[in-house]
Scaffold this motif. Structure first.
Motif, PDB file in Angstrom:
ATOM      1  N   UNK A 144       3.771   6.107  -5.245  1.00  0.00           N
ATOM      2  CA  UNK A 144       3.787   6.248  -6.701  1.00  0.00           C
ATOM      3  C   UNK A 144       2.553   6.953  -7.238  1.00  0.00           C
ATOM      4  N   UNK A 145       1.631   7.305  -6.326  1.00  0.00           N
ATOM      5  CA  UNK A 145       0.415   7.985  -6.764  1.00  0.00           C
ATOM      6  C   UNK A 145      -0.591   7.059  -7.401  1.00  0.00           C
ATOM      7  N   UNK A 146      -0.514   5.769  -7.078  1.00  0.00           N
ATOM      8  CA  UNK A 146      -1.450   4.793  -7.621  1.00  0.00           C
ATOM      9  C   UNK A 146      -2.553   4.518  -6.604  1.00  0.00           C
ATOM     10  N   UNK A 147      -3.746   4.131  -7.042  1.00  0.00           N
ATOM     11  CA  UNK A 147      -4.813   3.761  -6.104  1.00  0.00           C
ATOM     12  C   UNK A 147      -4.341   2.638  -5.179  1.00  0.00           C
ATOM     13  N   UNK A 148      -4.752   2.683  -3.911  1.00  0.00           N
ATOM     14  CA  UNK A 148      -4.249   1.694  -2.965  1.00  0.00           C
ATOM     15  C   UNK A 148      -5.241   1.382  -1.842  1.00  0.00           C
ATOM     16  N   UNK A 149      -6.472   1.841  -1.955  1.00  0.00           N
ATOM     17  CA  UNK A 149      -7.433   1.687  -0.861  1.00  0.00           C
ATOM     18  C   UNK A 149      -7.930   0.257  -0.720  1.00  0.00           C
ATOM     19  N   UNK A 150      -8.006  -0.483  -1.825  1.00  0.00           N
ATOM     20  CA  UNK A 150      -8.576  -1.818  -1.803  1.00  0.00           C
ATOM     21  C   UNK A 150      -7.572  -2.841  -2.327  1.00  0.00           C
ATOM     22  N   UNK A 151      -7.847  -4.108  -2.007  1.00  0.00           N
ATOM     23  CA  UNK A 151      -6.978  -5.177  -2.469  1.00  0.00           C
ATOM     24  C   UNK A 151      -6.946  -5.243  -3.993  1.00  0.00           C
ATOM     25  N   UNK A 152      -8.061  -4.896  -4.621  1.00  0.00           N
ATOM     26  CA  UNK A 152      -8.097  -4.879  -6.092  1.00  0.00           C
ATOM     27  C   UNK A 152      -7.107  -3.859  -6.646  1.00  0.00           C
ATOM     28  N   UNK A 170       0.837  -1.202   0.000  1.00  0.00           N
ATOM     29  CA  UNK A 170       0.000   0.000   0.000  1.00  0.00           C
ATOM     30  C   UNK A 170       0.869   1.248   0.000  1.00  0.00           C
ATOM     31  N   UNK A 171       1.948   1.206   0.785  1.00  0.00           N
ATOM     32  CA  UNK A 171       2.856   2.349   0.834  1.00  0.00           C
ATOM     33  C   UNK A 171       3.516   2.635  -0.494  1.00  0.00           C
TER      34      UNK A 171
END
Length: 303
Positions: A256-264, A250-251
């Motif tokens: 990197x500015x990528x989505x990270x809220x969900x496992x998907x 997640x970090x």
């Protein structure tokens, strides 16, 4: 009575989608020109493999992107539907490996002989061998997918199966069930195998245990197998340092500015990274040597 100024039930109907522009889905087609809205990379579709599409730009350079992503098609943001016809190159142009492994490539310096993604000479017109009783085991899905992509063609020729442990914590139980022997060796690839780590303690215990004579545990120093991909492949000079208080993947996505809220989101991030791996040259030597060591161990002839 005055007319109800608010109308009827304001929550009735599809109120969530009001004002939200729907993204159209279009079937994927070969030679369709798409642009990745994040990186700006634009190119024609030349392949679909392991959940990634390959886009070739006007200079003949190719990059891979997750099939499930969004792209610009003639300026319109779209998602992709399953292709109605094959989109890959012909077998003569680039013989593709099975099960997601990278295609073999012909090199003029080698007299036009095919080399696999691992750098070894490809064995042409030979079917995969029946699986050996020995196994290579890796910690999780991402490790397995990376090994498959680079070494998959070689492993099938040798008849070696790669299995997931779902965490090094399960190694002892898995070995008790598998019961390694001289004819049933097990090679294990472990993340973050450095002095004092949890992984090193598990590895030491296994090697000293009852199965140690027939088990080889090796590892790389990276926190996660993601780091074994050279950072330049994802546009970095080095992988970001993530505080221990933050879950590492997640970090990384957050940095990197990528989505990270969900496992998907994490799954899509990995596919984005994996899509940039084409050959062994895209991986760090600390991983390459360990995987080759495991292959030698489990395929060593019985004397």
């Amino acid at each position: 009575m005055d007319e109800d100024r608010y109308g009827s039930d304001v929550l009735s109907g599809d109120w969530r989608s009001k004002g939200v522009k729907k993204v159209r889905q279009v079937p994927l087609e070969r030679d369709m020109v798409l642009e990745d809205p994040v990186s700006g990379w634009a190119g024609a579709v030349v392949g679909l493999e392991a959940g990634n599409i390959a886009l070739e730009d006007w200079k003949g350079r190719t990059r891979s992107f997750p099939f499930t992503g969004q792209f610009l098609l003639e300026g319109e943001l779209v998602t992709l539907g399953r292709p109605q016809a094959p989109v890959g190159r012909s077998a003569a142009a680039a013989p593709a490996g099975r099960h997601g492994s990278a295609p073999a490539v012909r090199h003029a310096a080698d007299g036009g002989r095919l080399r696999t993604a691992s750098g070894s000479f490809a064995v042409e017109a030979q079917r995969a061998r029946v699986a050996l009783p020995s196994r290579i085991m890796v910690e999780g899905k991402h490790d397995a997918e990376l090994v498959e992509k680079v070494w998959g063609a070689d492993l099938r020729v040798e008849g070696v199966v790669v299995e997931e442990l779902s965490g090094v914590d399960n190694l002892a139980d898995v070995l008790d069930e598998f019961r390694p022997s001289r004819e049933r060796r097990v090679g294990v690839l472990v993340d973050h195998l450095v002095p004092g780590s949890k992984e090193s303690r598990f590895a030491d215990a296994v090697m000293r245990g009852k199965w140690g004579a027939h088990v080889l545990v090796v590892g790389h120093p990276f926190v996660d197998v993601w780091q074994s991909v050279k950072p330049a492949r994802v546009g970095l000079t080095q992988w970001p340092t993530i505080p221990r208080s933050i879950e590492w993947k997640q970090g990384i996505c957050q940095a990197l500015g990528w989505p990270h809220a969900e496992q998907a989101d994490i799954a899509r991030a990995w596919q984005r990274i994996l899509g940039q791996v084409r050959t062994f040259a895209d991986l760090e030597p600390q991983l390459l040597g360990r995987v080759e060591e495991l292959i030698d161990f489990v395929t060593e002839p019985q004397g």
